[in-house]
Design a protein around this motif. Structure first.
Motif, PDB file in Angstrom:
ATOM      1  N   GLU A 163       0.818  -1.210   0.000  1.00 28.09           N
ATOM      2  CA  GLU A 163       0.000   0.000   0.000  1.00 28.09           C
ATOM      3  C   GLU A 163       0.855   1.265   0.000  1.00 28.09           C
ATOM      4  O   GLU A 163       0.512   2.266  -0.638  1.00 28.09           O
ATOM      5  N   ASN A 164       1.954   1.258   0.737  1.00 25.33           N
ATOM      6  CA  ASN A 164       2.844   2.419   0.825  1.00 25.33           C
ATOM      7  C   ASN A 164       4.117   2.214   0.008  1.00 25.33           C
ATOM      8  O   ASN A 164       5.187   2.689   0.386  1.00 25.33           O
ATOM      9  N   ALA A 165       3.975   1.495  -1.095  1.00 26.68           N
ATOM     10  CA  ALA A 165       5.129   1.221  -1.949  1.00 26.68           C
ATOM     11  C   ALA A 165       5.708   2.514  -2.515  1.00 26.68           C
ATOM     12  O   ALA A 165       5.022   3.532  -2.599  1.00 26.68           O
ATOM     13  N   PRO A 166       6.976   2.513  -2.875  1.00 21.64           N
ATOM     14  CA  PRO A 166       7.585   3.702  -3.479  1.00 21.64           C
ATOM     15  C   PRO A 166       6.818   4.188  -4.706  1.00 21.64           C
ATOM     16  O   PRO A 166       6.268   3.386  -5.468  1.00 21.64           O
ATOM     17  N   ARG A 167       6.819   5.508  -4.882  1.00 27.37           N
ATOM     18  CA  ARG A 167       6.212   6.119  -6.058  1.00 27.37           C
ATOM     19  C   ARG A 167       7.120   7.261  -6.513  1.00 27.37           C
ATOM     20  O   ARG A 167       7.987   7.710  -5.765  1.00 27.37           O
TER      21      ARG A 167
END
Length: 324
Positions: free
Chosen positions: A49-53
């Motif tokens: 859900e909080n993966a790198p972007r």
């Protein structure tokens, strides 16, 4: 003020778990989206859900409030008079449609909501990306597009900092939600077109004027690729051939000419940055009955908007500015 145009530039990633930041190329992002890369800081994959972007480049000129109105901004649209000064979203509604919407009061409320949506402008790269995406996803393959260079009012008030892309699932942004009273322009991190670039949400009053050209630039493309593609397509049969195999009865017949056209378009797409290849191949798709010369010139001119952007900028330079 123009910024360097680079569709292939590296992007900055930010991990939402470990806060690690690093630079990657577009091929890395493509592998990442296929779960073939991980965050080098904590090993997180793209499924989290909080993966790198992608995040904003700290050297982006648009982070400087004083430069916002000095920079050239861009937009692509099928509207030949964007942004319309006296925008009336209900003007083309038929009496039957108005009745189906619930009558005059509900139509008026709907129109007010439409007028309350923010305009969007961004980098040249984001404008071209947006056009290709619409050609692929919004049935605009055959639509006439216009490229706009947007000049802002020198007095615009810019919202402090920048926002994560505030658009809903269709990209709409309510202007009052991002530009409170006294604010004319809000910066936001664009995730979808020119990922990592800063775009602007703004109202019509923030726009001083626009320059406009129809794209692709039709009369600029008569090169070796066009001549060779036309010769090959003219030599291929346009007779429909039924599909074969177990699934053949579910597939439309296709001609050797259309098959070759799709191959030529896909080969040209393969020379572009990986995040544009699918959209370009769809935008350049050869349809049954297409005129080979018209298709080849249009496809080559679409390609040039990406690989020879200065040609489009030079054409914009020759256009008079229209006051909005």
């Amino acid at each position: 003020m123009e910024r360097p145009i680079d569709f292939s530039r590296d992007r900055r990633m930010l991990c939402g778990i470990c806060a690690h930041q690093w630079l990657v190329d577009l091929e890395w992002i493509d592998r990442w989206e296929q779960s073939r890369e991980v965050c080098p800081g904590c090993g997180t994959t793209c499924e989290h859900e909080n993966a790198p972007r992608v995040t904003v480049d700290p050297d982006d000129l648009a982070l400087d409030d004083d430069k916002i109105a000095q920079l050239a901004w861009y937009h692509t649209s099928t509207l030949p008079d964007w942004p319309t000064r006296d925008f009336d979203p209900a003007a083309d509604l038929t009496p039957e449609t108005r009745r189906m919407m619930g009558g005059s009061k509900r139509v008026a409320a709907w129109a007010a909501r439409q007028r309350g949506k923010a305009l969007h402008v961004g980098t040249y790269e984001s404008a071209i990306h947006n056009m290709l995406r619409r050609m692929r996803d919004q049935a605009d393959h055959g639509s006439q597009f216009y490229l706009y260079r947007v000049l802002l009012m020198p007095s615009v008030v810019v919202r402090e900092g920048w926002l994560i892309d505030p658009g809903n699932f269709v990209g709409d942004v309510v202007l009052d939600e991002v530009c409170p009273p006294g604010v004319d322009v809000a910066r936001y991190l664009n995730y979808h077109e020119d990922p990592g670039g800063l775009s602007l949400a703004l109202g019509r009053g923030a726009v001083a004027g626009v320059q406009q050209v129809a794209v692709p630039l039709r009369d600029a493309c008569n090169n070796d690729w066009v001549r060779e593609a036309v010769a090959d397509l003219d030599g291929a049969s346009d007779a429909l051939v039924p599909a074969t195999g177990r699934l053949g009865r579910f597939m439309r017949p296709s001609s050797p000419r259309a098959f070759l056209g799709r191959e030529l378009g896909a080969a040209l797409a393969g020379k572009l940055p990986v995040n544009l290849q699918d959209q370009f191949a769809s935008a350049a798709a050869f349809d049954e009955g297409d005129n080979p010369m018209r298709w080849a010139r249009r496809t080559s001119c679409l390609f040039d908007l990406i690989v020879v952007p200065l040609r489009a900028l030079a054409e914009l330079d020759r256009q008079e500015r229209r006051t909005v």
